[in-house]
Design a protein around this motif. Structure first.
Motif, PDB file in Angstrom:
ATOM      1  N   PRO A  93       0.898  -1.159   0.014  1.00 45.92           N
ATOM      2  CA  PRO A  93       0.001  -0.052  -0.094  1.00 45.92           C
ATOM      3  C   PRO A  93       0.919   1.304   0.064  1.00 45.92           C
ATOM      4  CG  PRO A  93      -0.836  -1.441   1.911  1.00 45.92           C
ATOM      5  CD  PRO A  93       0.621  -1.931   1.363  1.00 45.92           C
ATOM      6  N   GLY A  94       0.164   2.265  -0.087  1.00 53.44           N
ATOM      7  CA  GLY A  94       1.023   3.726  -0.052  1.00 53.44           C
ATOM      8  C   GLY A  94       1.436   4.093   1.146  1.00 53.44           C
ATOM      9  N   VAL A  95       2.496   4.985   1.330  1.00 53.19           N
ATOM     10  CA  VAL A  95       3.030   5.179   2.505  1.00 53.19           C
ATOM     11  C   VAL A  95       3.083   6.903   2.903  1.00 53.19           C
ATOM     12  CG1 VAL A  95       4.523   3.167   2.828  1.00 53.19           C
ATOM     13  CG2 VAL A  95       5.168   5.008   1.488  1.00 53.19           C
ATOM     14  N   GLU A  96       2.996   7.133   4.053  1.00 53.47           N
ATOM     15  CA  GLU A  96       3.049   8.932   4.283  1.00 53.47           C
ATOM     16  C   GLU A  96       4.149   9.340   3.809  1.00 53.47           C
ATOM     17  OE1 GLU A  96       0.421  10.293   5.264  1.00 53.47           O
ATOM     18  OE2 GLU A  96      -0.909   8.610   6.354  1.00 53.47           O
ATOM     19  N   ASP A  97       5.438   8.684   3.901  1.00 51.23           N
ATOM     20  CA  ASP A  97       6.619   9.272   3.456  1.00 51.23           C
ATOM     21  C   ASP A  97       7.248   8.213   2.383  1.00 51.23           C
ATOM     22  OD1 ASP A  97       8.833  10.698   3.170  1.00 51.23           O
ATOM     23  OD2 ASP A  97       9.706  10.467   5.238  1.00 51.23           O
ATOM     24  N   PRO A  98       6.996   8.590   1.176  1.00 50.98           N
ATOM     25  CA  PRO A  98       7.823   7.646   0.034  1.00 50.98           C
ATOM     26  C   PRO A  98       9.427   7.869   0.139  1.00 50.98           C
ATOM     27  CG  PRO A  98       5.860   8.760  -0.824  1.00 50.98           C
ATOM     28  CD  PRO A  98       6.052   9.461   0.466  1.00 50.98           C
ATOM     29  N   LEU A  99       9.797   9.092   0.659  1.00 49.22           N
ATOM     30  CA  LEU A  99      11.117   9.234   0.256  1.00 49.22           C
ATOM     31  C   LEU A  99      12.051   8.614   1.372  1.00 49.22           C
ATOM     32  CD1 LEU A  99      10.905  12.891  -0.879  1.00 49.22           C
ATOM     33  CD2 LEU A  99      10.752  10.827  -2.103  1.00 49.22           C
ATOM     34  N   ALA A 100      11.487   7.925   2.393  1.00 48.79           N
ATOM     35  CA  ALA A 100      11.918   7.629   3.530  1.00 48.79           C
ATOM     36  C   ALA A 100      12.713   6.318   3.338  1.00 48.79           C
ATOM     37  CB  ALA A 100      11.088   7.436   4.794  1.00 48.79           C
ATOM     38  N   ALA A 116      10.184 -15.582  -6.121  1.00 48.47           N
ATOM     39  CA  ALA A 116       9.517 -16.883  -5.940  1.00 48.47           C
ATOM     40  C   ALA A 116       8.322 -17.074  -6.952  1.00 48.47           C
ATOM     41  CB  ALA A 116       9.220 -16.829  -4.612  1.00 48.47           C
ATOM     42  N   GLY A 117       7.862 -15.959  -7.808  1.00 48.55           N
ATOM     43  CA  GLY A 117       6.791 -15.831  -8.718  1.00 48.55           C
ATOM     44  C   GLY A 117       5.608 -15.147  -8.357  1.00 48.55           C
ATOM     45  N   ALA A 118       5.654 -14.387  -7.199  1.00 45.38           N
ATOM     46  CA  ALA A 118       4.522 -13.603  -6.674  1.00 45.38           C
ATOM     47  C   ALA A 118       4.102 -12.582  -7.603  1.00 45.38           C
ATOM     48  CB  ALA A 118       4.594 -12.977  -5.422  1.00 45.38           C
ATOM     49  N   ARG A 119       3.071 -12.262  -7.992  1.00 41.97           N
ATOM     50  CA  ARG A 119       2.444 -11.196  -8.854  1.00 41.97           C
ATOM     51  C   ARG A 119       2.761  -9.846  -7.699  1.00 41.97           C
ATOM     52  NH1 ARG A 119      -3.625 -10.852 -10.544  1.00 41.97           N
ATOM     53  NH2 ARG A 119      -4.089 -11.210  -8.280  1.00 41.97           N
ATOM     54  N   MET A 120       3.668  -8.860  -8.016  1.00 43.01           N
ATOM     55  CA  MET A 120       3.905  -7.728  -7.299  1.00 43.01           C
ATOM     56  C   MET A 120       3.264  -6.609  -7.476  1.00 43.01           C
ATOM     57  SD  MET A 120       6.097  -9.508  -5.530  1.00 43.01           S
ATOM     58  CE  MET A 120       6.759  -8.029  -4.653  1.00 43.01           C
ATOM     59  N   VAL A 121       2.416  -6.152  -6.592  1.00 44.02           N
ATOM     60  CA  VAL A 121       1.461  -4.892  -6.739  1.00 44.02           C
ATOM     61  C   VAL A 121       1.783  -3.820  -5.761  1.00 44.02           C
ATOM     62  CG1 VAL A 121      -0.840  -4.008  -6.597  1.00 44.02           C
ATOM     63  CG2 VAL A 121      -0.314  -6.321  -7.525  1.00 44.02           C
ATOM     64  N   SER A 122       2.028  -2.378  -6.366  1.00 41.67           N
ATOM     65  CA  SER A 122       2.158  -1.377  -5.265  1.00 41.67           C
ATOM     66  C   SER A 122       0.974  -0.134  -5.609  1.00 41.67           C
ATOM     67  CB  SER A 122       3.221  -0.691  -5.366  1.00 41.67           C
ATOM     68  OG  SER A 122       3.471   0.242  -6.542  1.00 41.67           O
ATOM     69  N   PHE A 123       0.564   0.567  -4.521  1.00 38.96           N
ATOM     70  CA  PHE A 123      -0.325   1.399  -4.659  1.00 38.96           C
ATOM     71  C   PHE A 123       0.169   2.647  -4.309  1.00 38.96           C
ATOM     72  CE2 PHE A 123      -3.202  -2.070  -3.122  1.00 38.96           C
ATOM     73  CZ  PHE A 123      -3.862  -2.448  -4.445  1.00 38.96           C
ATOM     74  N   CYS A 124       0.133   3.818  -4.908  1.00 40.11           N
ATOM     75  CA  CYS A 124       0.634   5.159  -4.507  1.00 40.11           C
ATOM     76  C   CYS A 124       2.063   5.320  -4.439  1.00 40.11           C
ATOM     77  CB  CYS A 124      -0.308   5.720  -3.433  1.00 40.11           C
ATOM     78  SG  CYS A 124      -0.111   7.502  -2.991  1.00 40.11           S
ATOM     79  N   GLY A 125       2.467   5.712  -3.253  1.00 38.85           N
ATOM     80  CA  GLY A 125       3.891   5.769  -2.937  1.00 38.85           C
ATOM     81  C   GLY A 125       4.590   4.570  -2.593  1.00 38.85           C
ATOM     82  N   GLY A 126       3.780   3.399  -2.666  1.00 39.45           N
ATOM     83  CA  GLY A 126       4.358   2.067  -2.583  1.00 39.45           C
ATOM     84  C   GLY A 126       5.358   1.765  -3.697  1.00 39.45           C
ATOM     85  N   ALA A 127       5.029   2.413  -4.727  1.00 43.52           N
ATOM     86  CA  ALA A 127       5.945   2.146  -5.888  1.00 43.52           C
ATOM     87  C   ALA A 127       7.362   2.244  -5.451  1.00 43.52           C
ATOM     88  CB  ALA A 127       5.574   3.151  -7.030  1.00 43.52           C
TER      89      ALA A 127
END
Length: 338
Positions: A93-100, A116-127
């Protein structure tokens, strides 16, 4: 509302395991989105729709057994990071401080999950976490538009598309600002269970399964507070003269530089070419006029320096992802006079 297919599972499990990474500054709202879309159906919805079981198991996990988030939310006991290694999908998920700075154990676990083959997903600053783990290298991705400049500087090996609500790049998926998490979650649901099922879930959430336009229509550069670049006075002058015909030779003369030197210094200061920056500023001016005035689009084109409605249309749709008319209808604060 029965799904047309079932999501991929592994290790002989009956359900597709979604491991949701929680860190101390996780955005709780995006955790809730995942739980609503992929978690168990509420009793009332299950009774009305005759769909009681979700084909997913959502597991919250973290480096510590529990985190009270920066927002004050307590998500309860967390599974260990090892959960990521056997998950079918890992979501950040997103994080309050993406730059941390992020702990090495978290980044190592993300890399191991991808291996290991997982599908990887991020939201907002989680990228930013996926990128720091090296999982976005050579890929297309997006994040919250407000952090696009910082993302590009830190991860030049990633092709950032900040105008998109979400980006699907094979086994890696990323979304933009906070509410784009819903857009990406429904997109993944459509991949797994079929578009009709995802559409019905969207109806239950009272959200469109596919929103028109993209994240670009919400960008407002004036929300950023940035330091003065080396060409600050020149950029101020440019903003005051955007409505005029501008040439590279004339601009170079304005700052007493050769054209080559101006091009080099301008890209260093802004990360953009001279005329990409000018066109971005002209579109920003057009957005303000569309929101706040009754001027015709052809008049707005002349006022911001595009000269013709067709030129405005081309640049506006390329940058904003929607038409000027649609943008006005969405963001206009008071009705346009007939």
């Amino acid at each position: 509302m029965r799904p047309a297919k079932t999501p991929v599972t592994s290790r002989g499990r009956a359900k597709h395991v979604v491991a949701l990474l929680v860190v101390p500054d996780t955005v709780a709202l995006e955790v809730a989105v995942v739980q609503q879309v992929f978690g168990p159906r509420t009793a009332a919805i299950a009774e009305l729709t005759d769909v009681a079981e979700s084909p997913y198991e959502v597991v919250l996990c973290g480096e510590q057994p529990r985190h009270v988030l920066a927002s004050g939310a307590d998500l309860g006991a967390l599974a260990t990071l090892e959960t990521l290694l056997t998950a079918d999908t890992v979501m950040v998920p997103g994080v309050e401080d993406p730059l941390a700075h992020r702990p090495g154990a978290v980044l190592t676990a993300l890399r191991a999950a991808a291996d290991a083959g997982a599908r990887m997903v991020s939201f907002c600053g989680g990228a930013f976490l996926l990128a720091r783990a090296g999982l976005l290298d050579g890929r297309r991705a997006t994040t919250h538009w407000l952090f696009s400049e910082e993302f590009r500087r830190e991860f030049p090996q990633v092709t950032l598309e900040p105008g998109c609500l979400y980006v699907d790049d094979g086994p890696v998926h990323t979304s933009g600002g906070v509410f784009s998490a819903t857009d990406l979650a429904l997109h993944l649901l459509a991949d797994d269970l079929g578009q009709a099922y995802a559409g019905d879930v969207g109806r239950l959430l009272v959200t469109a399964p596919r929103r028109p336009g993209g994240q670009a229509q919400f960008v407002k550069d004036s929300l950023r507070v940035a330091g003065e670049p080396a060409l600050g006075p020149f950029l101020t002058w440019l903003r005051e003269h955007l409505h005029e015909p501008l040439t590279l030779a004339g601009l170079a003369a304005q700052v007493h530089l050769s054209e080559r030197s101006l091009v080099r210094k301008f890209r260093h200061a802004t990360g953009m070419t001279v005329f990409d920056w000018i066109n971005r500023e002209r579109v920003a001016g057009a957005k303000t006029l569309l929101e706040t005035t009754d001027h015709r689009i052809c008049d707005i084109a002349a006022m911001v320096g595009f000269g013709s409605a067709e030129t405005l249309r081309r640049h506006f749709e390329r940058q904003v992802g929607t038409t000027a008319g649609t943008y006005r209808a969405t963001f206009r604060t008071t009705p346009v006079r007939s």
